[in-house]
Design a protein around this motif. Structure first.
Motif, PDB file in Angstrom:
ATOM      1  N   LEU A 125      -5.827  -5.289  -2.062  1.00 25.86           N
ATOM      2  CA  LEU A 125      -4.317  -4.800  -2.460  1.00 25.86           C
ATOM      3  C   LEU A 125      -3.254  -5.556  -1.775  1.00 25.86           C
ATOM      4  O   LEU A 125      -2.218  -5.660  -2.211  1.00 25.86           O
ATOM      5  CB  LEU A 125      -3.632  -3.301  -1.927  1.00 25.86           C
ATOM      6  CG  LEU A 125      -4.151  -1.999  -2.276  1.00 25.86           C
ATOM      7  CD1 LEU A 125      -3.816  -0.769  -1.681  1.00 25.86           C
ATOM      8  CD2 LEU A 125      -4.199  -1.950  -3.925  1.00 25.86           C
ATOM      9  N   TRP A 126      -3.484  -6.090  -0.678  1.00 26.96           N
ATOM     10  CA  TRP A 126      -2.058  -7.386  -0.031  1.00 26.96           C
ATOM     11  C   TRP A 126      -2.632  -8.016  -0.666  1.00 26.96           C
ATOM     12  O   TRP A 126      -1.465  -8.583  -1.192  1.00 26.96           O
ATOM     13  CB  TRP A 126      -2.545  -7.281   1.241  1.00 26.96           C
ATOM     14  CG  TRP A 126      -1.502  -6.424   2.626  1.00 26.96           C
ATOM     15  CD1 TRP A 126      -2.009  -5.425   2.536  1.00 26.96           C
ATOM     16  CD2 TRP A 126       0.109  -5.930   2.130  1.00 26.96           C
ATOM     17  NE1 TRP A 126      -1.205  -4.448   3.533  1.00 26.96           N
ATOM     18  CE2 TRP A 126       0.118  -5.391   3.462  1.00 26.96           C
ATOM     19  CE3 TRP A 126       0.664  -6.757   1.902  1.00 26.96           C
ATOM     20  CZ2 TRP A 126       1.080  -5.025   3.860  1.00 26.96           C
ATOM     21  CZ3 TRP A 126       1.966  -6.729   2.169  1.00 26.96           C
ATOM     22  CH2 TRP A 126       2.174  -5.865   3.450  1.00 26.96           C
ATOM     23  N   GLY A 127      -3.547  -8.578  -0.843  1.00 31.10           N
ATOM     24  CA  GLY A 127      -4.191  -9.464  -2.121  1.00 31.10           C
ATOM     25  C   GLY A 127      -3.729  -9.634  -3.118  1.00 31.10           C
ATOM     26  O   GLY A 127      -2.719 -11.376  -3.951  1.00 31.10           O
ATOM     27  N   ASP A 128      -3.559  -9.063  -3.830  1.00 29.89           N
ATOM     28  CA  ASP A 128      -3.233  -8.758  -5.190  1.00 29.89           C
ATOM     29  C   ASP A 128      -1.826  -8.645  -5.142  1.00 29.89           C
ATOM     30  O   ASP A 128      -1.310  -8.895  -6.204  1.00 29.89           O
ATOM     31  CB  ASP A 128      -4.270  -7.517  -5.736  1.00 29.89           C
ATOM     32  CG  ASP A 128      -3.415  -6.990  -7.874  1.00 29.89           C
ATOM     33  OD1 ASP A 128      -4.457  -7.645  -8.309  1.00 29.89           O
ATOM     34  OD2 ASP A 128      -3.014  -6.644  -7.404  1.00 29.89           O
ATOM     35  N   GLU A 138      -8.806  -5.208  11.519  1.00 32.36           N
ATOM     36  CA  GLU A 138     -10.247  -5.723  11.601  1.00 32.36           C
ATOM     37  C   GLU A 138     -10.627  -5.834  13.293  1.00 32.36           C
ATOM     38  O   GLU A 138     -11.451  -4.817  13.921  1.00 32.36           O
ATOM     39  CB  GLU A 138     -10.128  -7.491  11.549  1.00 32.36           C
ATOM     40  CG  GLU A 138     -10.315  -8.003  10.190  1.00 32.36           C
ATOM     41  CD  GLU A 138     -10.593  -9.588  10.777  1.00 32.36           C
ATOM     42  OE1 GLU A 138     -10.319  -9.760  11.550  1.00 32.36           O
ATOM     43  OE2 GLU A 138     -10.575 -10.268   9.270  1.00 32.36           O
ATOM     44  N   THR A 139      -9.396  -4.893  14.090  1.00 36.84           N
ATOM     45  CA  THR A 139      -9.404  -5.233  15.358  1.00 36.84           C
ATOM     46  C   THR A 139      -9.524  -3.274  15.758  1.00 36.84           C
ATOM     47  O   THR A 139     -10.746  -3.189  16.488  1.00 36.84           O
ATOM     48  CB  THR A 139      -7.798  -5.189  16.075  1.00 36.84           C
ATOM     49  OG1 THR A 139      -7.337  -6.362  15.656  1.00 36.84           O
ATOM     50  CG2 THR A 139      -7.276  -4.591  17.309  1.00 36.84           C
ATOM     51  N   LEU A 140      -9.462  -2.771  14.577  1.00 35.31           N
ATOM     52  CA  LEU A 140      -9.410  -0.907  14.681  1.00 35.31           C
ATOM     53  C   LEU A 140     -10.860  -0.698  14.251  1.00 35.31           C
ATOM     54  O   LEU A 140     -11.306  -0.021  14.448  1.00 35.31           O
ATOM     55  CB  LEU A 140      -8.509  -0.758  13.752  1.00 35.31           C
ATOM     56  CG  LEU A 140      -8.511   0.732  13.372  1.00 35.31           C
ATOM     57  CD1 LEU A 140      -8.425   2.036  14.132  1.00 35.31           C
ATOM     58  CD2 LEU A 140      -8.052   1.474  12.042  1.00 35.31           C
ATOM     59  N   ILE A 176     -11.058   1.869   4.049  1.00 37.94           N
ATOM     60  CA  ILE A 176     -10.005   1.452   3.650  1.00 37.94           C
ATOM     61  C   ILE A 176      -9.306   0.038   4.469  1.00 37.94           C
ATOM     62  O   ILE A 176      -8.267   0.094   3.900  1.00 37.94           O
ATOM     63  CB  ILE A 176      -9.196   2.858   4.822  1.00 37.94           C
ATOM     64  CG1 ILE A 176      -9.221   3.965   3.845  1.00 37.94           C
ATOM     65  CG2 ILE A 176      -7.969   2.825   5.097  1.00 37.94           C
ATOM     66  CD1 ILE A 176      -9.446   5.196   5.381  1.00 37.94           C
ATOM     67  N   SER A 177     -10.325  -0.691   5.441  1.00 34.59           N
ATOM     68  CA  SER A 177      -9.282  -1.713   5.532  1.00 34.59           C
ATOM     69  C   SER A 177      -9.240  -2.638   4.452  1.00 34.59           C
ATOM     70  O   SER A 177      -9.157  -3.482   4.111  1.00 34.59           O
ATOM     71  CB  SER A 177     -10.049  -2.220   6.792  1.00 34.59           C
ATOM     72  OG  SER A 177      -9.730  -1.140   8.414  1.00 34.59           O
ATOM     73  N   GLN A 178     -10.730  -2.416   4.126  1.00 33.98           N
ATOM     74  CA  GLN A 178     -11.315  -3.214   2.632  1.00 33.98           C
ATOM     75  C   GLN A 178     -10.025  -3.473   1.831  1.00 33.98           C
ATOM     76  O   GLN A 178      -9.644  -4.437   1.074  1.00 33.98           O
ATOM     77  CB  GLN A 178     -12.671  -3.219   2.320  1.00 33.98           C
ATOM     78  CG  GLN A 178     -13.012  -4.076   1.211  1.00 33.98           C
ATOM     79  CD  GLN A 178     -14.625  -3.869   1.165  1.00 33.98           C
ATOM     80  OE1 GLN A 178     -15.225  -3.418   0.895  1.00 33.98           O
ATOM     81  NE2 GLN A 178     -14.787  -5.292  -0.154  1.00 33.98           N
TER      82      GLN A 178
END
Length: 489
Positions: free
Chosen positions: A108-111, A82-84, A101-103
């Motif tokens: 991926l982390w959530g899954d 989010e900062t990027l 890419i951020s989305q």
């Protein structure tokens, strides 16, 4: 009329009587006045069961901690992305790519976290859910075993009396058979279930860690692809603003895996009256350099040499010598630490400077760092670095630069020889595999054992004097910064 045995008062009295009887039986067994029925095989199974339950509980605790760390990493990655996005300006290349890419990274982390919970934590909870019931049944078996022993002892005592009462003996025998039946039912069930549960741990551990390893492999593969895409965006952004490049001195720019840096060996001070740098003396094992290793192992980059010095002409050198006799002469510590450096092509013409006698000139006592040592005068070298510096307290004659010859020598070059370089600035090593260089020395540059060992700005080699004196590379070969030397052959 209600049965007194089925009322709450009757049930309480019955349970209290059982507890008192069990307590009396345990006391008699501990005092050795009553024998205890023991099953060694069953006790071993109970020990294995308790160990299995403790291991599963520990694994559950660590897995919960792992999931907490994954969730924290997810939040940190999300905030960084989010900062990027916030700092990424609209006119820069790849604005929409960075958002995608951020989305995708957040998804991926959530899954990954969700699948770890479903395939590992819930399975572990189900596996451990069967232990409390079996544990309670093991405790119940222990109580029924005490009841069985108590009924057996009571029947034996009645049968051993001289005056037998048939009614009491029959009642005691009935209680004994009842207690034996209840105990054997629970005991037989546990004897069958405990080995099965113990063997199930192998399959459970296999499935659990296969799930974790497979999920991690897929996650890192996909997140690595996203990182590669982000790297491409940053490279194109750098090309778009090539005139605004920001370079960090000493930062590695390759993507080779990091290697840990081994701690340097401790240096033992040489005994008094010895000269570790003598050609005839054998170097102590504590001072011997370690085998050559890759410059990438903890090395940040080549150091920056001191600013270049103006090479004085013959007239300027003579004028500087005349100025020594001036009362207002003030030596400059920045330029007086080394002799005048004269190009190799003109050193044959400066013989008059070397033949001048300075012994008749009276100089005020100054620190050794202001004036350089005279020609062929022994100097005391001090240890600059406790771990990687040159040898401490060594009396040595520093050869003048004019004596260094760049012509071909009549000796065989070491294996892998490339060319020669001459040291332009003194260099104190900061690692065990680096050479200690003095201005004017000649170094034979050698090939690296493998291309992966070579880092930008560093060369491998051996001092010409060390090669001529020893004819071996082991213990004398090392790396040194390229920008401290000048190629001469």
């Amino acid at each position: 009329m209600a049965d007194p045995g089925k009322t709450s008062t009757g049930i309480f009295a019955k349970n209290a009587k059982k507890r008192i009887t069990r307590a009396q039986e345990k006391v008699l067994q501990k005092l050795g006045k009553a024998d205890e029925t023991k099953d060694v095989q069953f006790e071993e199974q109970v020990q294995n069961f308790n160990k299995q339950y403790n291991e599963g509980s520990r694994l559950q605790k660590e897995l919960r901690g792992y999931l907490t760390a994954v969730k924290a990493m997810h939040e940190s990655s999300k905030k960084m992305n989010e900062t990027l996005q916030d700092i990424y300006e609209p006119d820069w290349h790849g604005k929409e790519d960075v958002q995608d890419i951020s989305q995708n990274s957040d998804e991926l982390w959530g899954d990954f976290h969700e699948k770890l919970v479903d395939h590992s934590l819930l399975t572990l909870d189900t596996y451990l859910g069967q232990f409390p019931d079996i544990k309670s049944r093991i405790s119940k078996r222990g109580r029924k075993l005490v009841d069985y022993d108590s009924a057996r002892h009571h029947l034996e005592s009645l049968q051993g009396t001289k005056k037998k009462e048939d009614v009491k003996v029959a009642k005691a025998e009935e209680d004994y058979l009842k207690a034996q039946k209840v105990f054997e039912e629970i005991n037989n069930d546990l004897q069958e279930e405990l080995p099965v549960i113990l063997n199930s741990r192998v399959g459970f551990y296999v499935n659990t860690f296969k799930s974790i390893a497979g999920l991690e492999e897929n996650f890192h593969k996909e997140i690595g692809q996203l990182n590669h895409e982000l790297l491409d965006v940053m490279v194109k952004l750098e090309d778009q603003h090539s005139t605004k490049a920001f370079s960090i001195h000493g930062a590695p720019r390759d993507s080779r895996p990091l290697k840990t840096r081994e701690p340097p060996p401790s240096i033992v001070e040489p005994p008094a009256g010895t000269s570790p740098t003598s050609d005839d003396a054998t170097p102590s094992p504590t001072h011997a350099p370690t085998p050559h290793k890759s410059p990438m192992q903890g090395r940040k980059g080549p150091p920056v040499p001191p600013p270049p010095k103006l090479t004085p002409s013959k007239e300027m050198a003579q004028e500087a010598i005349v100025n020594l006799f001036d009362d207002n002469f003030m030596p400059n510590a920045a330029t007086a630490s080394t002799p005048f450096e004269v190009p190799l092509s003109k050193r044959a013409d400066t013989g008059s400077l070397l033949d001048l006698d300075f012994d008749s000139v009276k100089q005020e006592p100054t620190s050794p760092s202001v004036f350089p040592p005279q020609k062929n005068q022994p100097v005391e070298l001090t240890l600059k670095d406790a771990s990687f510096g040159c040898m401490a307290n060594v009396s040595a004659e520093r050869p003048p630069i004019a004596n260094v010859s760049t012509s071909a020598q009549s000796y065989e070059f070491p294996p892998g020889f490339l060319y020669k370089v001459q040291v332009q600035h003194d260099y104190t090593p900061v690692d065990t595999d680096e050479l200690c260089l003095s201005s004017g020395e000649v170094v034979l540059v050698l090939l690296f054992e493998s291309p992966e060992q070579q880092d930008s700005g560093w060369l491998a080699g051996i001092k010409e004097a060390d090669w001529i004196a020893h004819k071996v590379l082991e213990g004398h070969k090392g790396v040194f910064p390229d920008n401290f030397t000048l190629r001469i052959e």
